[in-house]
Scaffold this active site. Structure first.
Site, short mmCIF file in Angstrom:
data_model
loop_
_atom_site.label_atom_id
_atom_site.label_comp_id
_atom_site.label_asym_id
_atom_site.label_seq_id
_atom_site.Cartn_x
_atom_site.Cartn_y
_atom_site.Cartn_z
N ASN A 138 -4.00 9.10 2.06
CA ASN A 138 -4.42 8.49 3.31
C ASN A 138 -4.80 9.52 4.37
O ASN A 138 -5.93 9.53 4.85
CB ASN A 138 -3.30 7.61 3.89
CG ASN A 138 -3.53 6.14 3.66
OD1 ASN A 138 -4.51 5.74 3.04
ND2 ASN A 138 -2.61 5.32 4.15
N ARG B 7 -5.60 19.34 23.04
CA ARG B 7 -4.30 19.06 23.64
C ARG B 7 -4.12 17.54 23.59
O ARG B 7 -4.88 16.80 24.20
CB ARG B 7 -4.22 19.58 25.08
CG ARG B 7 -4.30 21.09 25.17
CD ARG B 7 -4.03 21.59 26.59
NE ARG B 7 -2.63 21.40 26.98
CZ ARG B 7 -2.23 20.64 28.00
NH1 ARG B 7 -3.12 19.99 28.74
NH2 ARG B 7 -0.95 20.53 28.29
N ASP C 38 0.82 -1.21 0.00
CA ASP C 38 0.00 0.00 0.00
C ASP C 38 0.86 1.26 0.00
O ASP C 38 0.48 2.27 -0.60
CB ASP C 38 -0.92 0.00 1.22
CG ASP C 38 -2.05 -1.01 1.09
OD1 ASP C 38 -2.25 -1.54 -0.02
OD2 ASP C 38 -2.74 -1.26 2.10
N GLY C 39 2.02 1.21 0.65
CA GLY C 39 2.90 2.37 0.66
C GLY C 39 3.39 2.73 -0.74
O GLY C 39 3.49 3.91 -1.09
N ALA D 273 -5.36 6.19 11.43
CA ALA D 273 -6.59 6.60 12.12
C ALA D 273 -7.26 5.43 12.82
O ALA D 273 -7.83 5.57 13.91
CB ALA D 273 -7.55 7.25 11.13
N ALA E 208 -5.86 2.99 8.16
CA ALA E 208 -4.44 3.13 8.44
C ALA E 208 -4.23 3.67 9.86
O ALA E 208 -4.79 3.14 10.82
CB ALA E 208 -3.80 4.03 7.38
N SER F 224 -5.78 2.72 14.05
CA SER F 224 -5.01 2.34 15.24
C SER F 224 -5.18 3.34 16.37
O SER F 224 -4.97 3.01 17.54
CB SER F 224 -3.53 2.18 14.89
OG SER F 224 -2.96 3.43 14.53
#
Length: 315
Positions: A170, A198, A96-97, A214, A212, A216
């Site tokens: 992504n 914060r 995918d990269g 998000a 991806a 995790s």
């Protein structure tokens, strides 16, 4: 706020399938090949694909960086603009990269892409390497499904000037620096104040990127057809700061209020350092990524395989 415009032209979209009468004619004759050239066995895999394409009657262009590392295996070597001007299709052999890296570069030219998975995940490179020879002949003749994926256009603004711009497929991620302290970020959507966050950072992900970083960080899965982004805080100081799905037809602005050595990352492949007061803007790109899949491809089949759903369930 004015927007930094990318100047490349977008080619028109074509039909996703040929009629049965034209089933024997090649729909894609001029094919570019892009490889995961750092991976073990890449040259052998690419050489197999080149021989296969030649047997199909295709003219093969090797992408310049791939050729520099692997050697010239095809009929020509071209850079991305050359591929965009000359080739009708790009085959990406890698993970995918690899697809992320070349996909956002080719998207402005309208060149469709097919992913052959030589990586670990394969959410968007969906044809197994050991099955490409049985899958590609029909696709090269136009017998395929086509899907368009939304892209992000991102910019970094400093003192009213755009100092960095790029396309992301992504996600756009604003992270704290290496010091063990949080970053404080002011978030606006279409000029409306949302919140001061914060946290260790903040992710703005496309539907493609929802599987991806998000994911995790606790974000939801978004179907690729949804016209939205997901905003996911990374380890927020206030636990009520939860992921939120936002429409993709507006602009998200993230201002760095405080933090030591923060940075912005785009698809985790390009990054820029940030200063307090910098604004990172994210909006929908005018370009879309064209992905071609075998007929009958399903996003849900991909999720089941890659996320190991239904394991242990007797059908």
């Amino acid at each position: 706020m004015a927007w930094c415009n990318l100047s490349m032209n977008r080619a028109p979209l074509s039909s996703t399938a040929e009629t049965a009468a034209g089933a024997d004619a090649l729909r894609y004759r001029r094919v570019a090949l892009v490889g995961k050239y750092h991976a073990s066995g890449s040259r052998d895999a690419l050489e197999r694909v080149v021989h296969f394409l030649h047997d199909q009657g295709c003219e093969v262009t090797l992408e310049r960086d791939t050729a520099q590392h692997i050697g010239a295996l095809g009929d020509a070597v071209r850079d991305v603009p050359g591929i965009g001007a000359h080739c009708e299709l790009a085959l990406v052999v890698g993970g995918d990269g690899t697809m992320l890296g070349i996909g956002r570069q080719l998207a402005p030219f309208g060149v469709p892409l097919i992913g052959i998975n030589q990586g670990r995940l394969g959410f968007i490179t969906d044809i197994p390497l050991d099955r490409f020879a049985e899958t590609l002949p029909a696709m090269l003749r136009g017998n395929h499904d086509e899907e368009r994926r939304a892209l992000m256009q991102a910019g970094v603004w400093r003192d009213g000037h755009c100092v960095f711009e790029t396309i992301a497929m992504n996600d756009v991620v604003v992270n704290r620096g290496g010091a063990p302290s949080m970053v404080e970020l002011r978030v606006e959507v279409d000029g409306h104040f949302v919140a001061n966050q914060r946290a260790d950072g903040l992710i703005i992900a496309s539907p493609t990127g929802s599987t991806a970083y998000a994911l995790s960080a606790g974000g939801p899965l978004l179907h690729p057809s949804i016209a939205g982004w997901v905003m996911v805080p990374i380890a927020p100081h206030t636990l009520s700061n939860r992921p939120i799905v936002l429409p993709s037809d507006g602009e998200i602005a993230i201002e760095v209020v405080a933090g030591r050595d923060p940075s912005a990352h785009f698809d985790m492949q390009t990054f820029t350092s940030l200063l307090p007061g910098d604004r990172i803007t994210v909006r929908r790109s005018a370009h879309t990524l064209r992905l071609l899949h075998p007929v009958g491809w399903s996003y849900f089949d991909t999720l089941r395989r890659k996320l190991h759903w239904n394991e242990g369930v007797v059908a």
